[in-house]
Design a protein around this motif. Structure first.
Motif, PDB file in Angstrom:
ATOM      1  N   ILE A 125       0.851  -1.183   0.000  1.00 53.25           N
ATOM      2  CA  ILE A 125       0.000   0.000   0.000  1.00 53.25           C
ATOM      3  C   ILE A 125       0.890   1.237   0.000  1.00 53.25           C
ATOM      4  O   ILE A 125       1.868   1.302   0.748  1.00 53.25           O
ATOM      5  CB  ILE A 125      -0.918   0.010   1.236  1.00 53.25           C
ATOM      6  N   THR A 126       0.553   2.210  -0.846  1.00 54.54           N
ATOM      7  CA  THR A 126       1.318   3.450  -0.905  1.00 54.54           C
ATOM      8  C   THR A 126       0.413   4.620  -0.541  1.00 54.54           C
ATOM      9  O   THR A 126      -0.663   4.783  -1.119  1.00 54.54           O
ATOM     10  CB  THR A 126       1.907   3.673  -2.305  1.00 54.54           C
ATOM     11  N   ILE A 127       0.855   5.421   0.421  1.00 57.10           N
ATOM     12  CA  ILE A 127       0.152   6.633   0.822  1.00 57.10           C
ATOM     13  C   ILE A 127       1.181   7.755   0.859  1.00 57.10           C
ATOM     14  O   ILE A 127       2.156   7.681   1.611  1.00 57.10           O
ATOM     15  CB  ILE A 127      -0.510   6.471   2.200  1.00 57.10           C
ATOM     16  N   LYS A 128       0.956   8.762   0.022  1.00 53.41           N
ATOM     17  CA  LYS A 128       1.932   9.846  -0.141  1.00 53.41           C
ATOM     18  C   LYS A 128       3.286   9.231  -0.508  1.00 53.41           C
ATOM     19  O   LYS A 128       3.380   8.481  -1.467  1.00 53.41           O
ATOM     20  CB  LYS A 128       1.990  10.704   1.129  1.00 53.41           C
ATOM     21  N   ASP A 129       4.339   9.515   0.271  1.00 54.01           N
ATOM     22  CA  ASP A 129       5.656   8.953  -0.051  1.00 54.01           C
ATOM     23  C   ASP A 129       5.980   7.733   0.813  1.00 54.01           C
ATOM     24  O   ASP A 129       7.133   7.305   0.893  1.00 54.01           O
ATOM     25  CB  ASP A 129       6.748  10.014   0.120  1.00 54.01           C
ATOM     26  N   VAL A 130       4.943   7.170   1.456  1.00 51.29           N
ATOM     27  CA  VAL A 130       5.138   6.021   2.337  1.00 51.29           C
ATOM     28  C   VAL A 130       4.641   4.754   1.641  1.00 51.29           C
ATOM     29  O   VAL A 130       3.502   4.705   1.162  1.00 51.29           O
ATOM     30  CB  VAL A 130       4.394   6.212   3.672  1.00 51.29           C
ATOM     31  N   ARG A 186      -1.193   6.782  28.506  1.00 45.12           N
ATOM     32  CA  ARG A 186      -0.608   7.616  27.454  1.00 45.12           C
ATOM     33  C   ARG A 186       0.042   6.763  26.365  1.00 45.12           C
ATOM     34  O   ARG A 186       0.614   7.297  25.419  1.00 45.12           O
ATOM     35  CB  ARG A 186       0.446   8.531  28.078  1.00 45.12           C
ATOM     36  N   THR A 187      -0.059   5.460  26.489  1.00 44.04           N
ATOM     37  CA  THR A 187       0.623   4.565  25.557  1.00 44.04           C
ATOM     38  C   THR A 187       0.199   4.816  24.119  1.00 44.04           C
ATOM     39  O   THR A 187       1.038   4.963  23.220  1.00 44.04           O
ATOM     40  CB  THR A 187       0.348   3.092  25.925  1.00 44.04           C
ATOM     41  N   LEU A 188      -1.103   4.853  23.857  1.00 43.79           N
ATOM     42  CA  LEU A 188      -1.599   5.063  22.502  1.00 43.79           C
ATOM     43  C   LEU A 188      -1.141   6.404  21.949  1.00 43.79           C
ATOM     44  O   LEU A 188      -0.657   6.491  20.814  1.00 43.79           O
ATOM     45  CB  LEU A 188      -3.130   4.979  22.480  1.00 43.79           C
ATOM     46  N   ASP A 189      -1.277   7.456  22.747  1.00 42.50           N
ATOM     47  CA  ASP A 189      -0.890   8.795  22.281  1.00 42.50           C
ATOM     48  C   ASP A 189       0.589   8.856  21.911  1.00 42.50           C
ATOM     49  O   ASP A 189       0.963   9.475  20.906  1.00 42.50           O
ATOM     50  CB  ASP A 189      -1.199   9.834  23.367  1.00 42.50           C
ATOM     51  N   LEU A 190       1.425   8.227  22.711  1.00 44.59           N
ATOM     52  CA  LEU A 190       2.860   8.240  22.436  1.00 44.59           C
ATOM     53  C   LEU A 190       3.175   7.490  21.137  1.00 44.59           C
ATOM     54  O   LEU A 190       4.028   7.920  20.354  1.00 44.59           O
ATOM     55  CB  LEU A 190       3.626   7.631  23.609  1.00 44.59           C
ATOM     56  N   HIS A 191       2.499   6.384  20.906  1.00 45.35           N
ATOM     57  CA  HIS A 191       2.718   5.635  19.661  1.00 45.35           C
ATOM     58  C   HIS A 191       2.239   6.437  18.450  1.00 45.35           C
ATOM     59  O   HIS A 191       2.889   6.426  17.398  1.00 45.35           O
ATOM     60  CB  HIS A 191       1.995   4.279  19.724  1.00 45.35           C
ATOM     61  N   VAL A 192       1.130   7.136  18.587  1.00 46.54           N
ATOM     62  CA  VAL A 192       0.642   7.972  17.493  1.00 46.54           C
ATOM     63  C   VAL A 192       1.632   9.089  17.199  1.00 46.54           C
ATOM     64  O   VAL A 192       1.930   9.393  16.033  1.00 46.54           O
ATOM     65  CB  VAL A 192      -0.751   8.552  17.832  1.00 46.54           C
ATOM     66  N   GLN A 193       2.164   9.703  18.248  1.00 45.89           N
ATOM     67  CA  GLN A 193       3.150  10.768  18.057  1.00 45.89           C
ATOM     68  C   GLN A 193       4.381  10.261  17.312  1.00 45.89           C
ATOM     69  O   GLN A 193       4.909  10.946  16.425  1.00 45.89           O
ATOM     70  CB  GLN A 193       3.554  11.355  19.415  1.00 45.89           C
ATOM     71  N   ARG A 194       4.830   9.055  17.643  1.00 48.78           N
ATOM     72  CA  ARG A 194       6.006   8.495  16.963  1.00 48.78           C
ATOM     73  C   ARG A 194       5.698   8.187  15.502  1.00 48.78           C
ATOM     74  O   ARG A 194       6.535   8.416  14.625  1.00 48.78           O
ATOM     75  CB  ARG A 194       6.497   7.253  17.704  1.00 48.78           C
ATOM     76  N   LEU A 195       4.497   7.672  15.225  1.00 43.71           N
ATOM     77  CA  LEU A 195       4.121   7.415  13.836  1.00 43.71           C
ATOM     78  C   LEU A 195       4.083   8.713  13.036  1.00 43.71           C
ATOM     79  O   LEU A 195       4.558   8.763  11.894  1.00 43.71           O
ATOM     80  CB  LEU A 195       2.756   6.726  13.775  1.00 43.71           C
ATOM     81  N   ARG A 196       3.510   9.750  13.604  1.00 39.61           N
ATOM     82  CA  ARG A 196       3.471  11.041  12.915  1.00 39.61           C
ATOM     83  C   ARG A 196       4.879  11.503  12.543  1.00 39.61           C
ATOM     84  O   ARG A 196       5.132  11.915  11.410  1.00 39.61           O
ATOM     85  CB  ARG A 196       2.826  12.089  13.830  1.00 39.61           C
ATOM     86  N   ARG A 197       5.771  11.411  13.501  1.00 39.03           N
ATOM     87  CA  ARG A 197       7.132  11.896  13.281  1.00 39.03           C
ATOM     88  C   ARG A 197       7.879  11.037  12.264  1.00 39.03           C
ATOM     89  O   ARG A 197       8.519  11.558  11.350  1.00 39.03           O
ATOM     90  CB  ARG A 197       7.888  11.923  14.608  1.00 39.03           C
ATOM     91  N   LYS A 198       7.798   9.723  12.412  1.00 41.44           N
ATOM     92  CA  LYS A 198       8.538   8.824  11.538  1.00 41.44           C
ATOM     93  C   LYS A 198       8.045   8.858  10.093  1.00 41.44           C
ATOM     94  O   LYS A 198       8.825   8.708   9.152  1.00 41.44           O
ATOM     95  CB  LYS A 198       8.470   7.391  12.073  1.00 41.44           C
ATOM     96  N   LEU A 199       6.728   9.042   9.915  1.00 33.99           N
ATOM     97  CA  LEU A 199       6.143   8.985   8.572  1.00 33.99           C
ATOM     98  C   LEU A 199       5.889  10.364   7.970  1.00 33.99           C
ATOM     99  O   LEU A 199       5.497  10.469   6.805  1.00 33.99           O
ATOM    100  CB  LEU A 199       4.825   8.201   8.612  1.00 33.99           C
TER     101      LEU A 199
END
Length: 217
Positions: A125-130, A186-199
């Motif tokens: 699956i391709t979304i934007k440049d990911v 805060r586990t979910l929020d932290l994982h979402v923040q990391r996904l935002r940054r990495k992708l």
């Protein structure tokens, strides 16, 4: 791309299904007549058919009789809710039966389940440049590998499989961590923040007030 035929005599329902499945990455064709559905199946190849029962021209059972020898998976979507109706549809060869009114998230989940059963799911699956390689559980961004933990990848796939759909915080946590969600976690929020940054999805992976998160693409 996975190609889905939607057959329902109510255009608003066709439009609703089309909108949500297209947002989830599927290519959809919608018709409101049983005979027109048969014409589409004769002229094109489909990976899945979503089929109403009460149709003009030819009803859903007649269309199902035509489809059955072609080995194309079918999900009946109908207001006919009695057990005898569901049994008849399944005995005719349908892979699933969903009663109206239905939840869009449930519809998408059932579509994905049937496609997996037939090994028709997309491998990449391709979304934007990911680019996401589902089988290898590997993610690339602009041609470079993105290291994700197992939980990050599982969370990513939930967002990708439900593109443009708001997902409840509780459901996200329980599906990825297989545990009960507590509001002070805060586990979910932290994982979402990391996904935002990495992708690079700071503007795509958005918070939905009092609900959870949505991947906007």
């Amino acid at each position: 791309m996975i190609k889905i035929l939607i057959v329902d005599d109510e255009k608003p329902i066709c439009d609703l299904i089309d909108l949500n499945l297209s947002a989830a990455g599927y290519y959809c064709v919608a018709v409101q007549d049983g005979l027109r559905a048969i014409e589409e199946i004769e002229q094109n190849e489909f990976d899945l058919v979503l089929l109403d029962i009460m149709l003009p021209g030819a009803d859903g059972y007649d269309v199902m009789e035509y489809i059955r020898p072609l080995k194309v998976p079918v999900i009946f979507i109908s207001a006919k809710h009695e057990v005898k109706d569901r049994v008849k549809g399944l005995k005719l060869g349908a892979d699933d039966y969903l009663v109206k009114p239905f939840d869009v998230v449930e519809l998408v989940a059932r579509v994905e389940a049937v496609l997996r059963r037939y090994n028709k799911t997309e491998k990449k699956i391709t979304i934007k440049d990911v680019e996401i390689d589902i089988e290898a559980r590997r993610v690339m961004r602009a041609g470079k590998p993105v290291p994700l933990t197992s939980k990050e990848f599982d969370l990513l796939m939930l967002f990708v499989e439900n593109r443009n759909v708001a997902l409840f915080r509780e459901n996200l946590y329980e599906k990825v961590w297989e545990d009960e969600y507590f509001s002070d976690s805060r586990t979910l929020d932290l994982h979402v923040q990391r996904l935002r940054r990495k992708l690079g999805w700071e503007r795509n992976l958005v918070a939905v007030y009092k609900v959870g998160y949505r991947l906007e693409v």
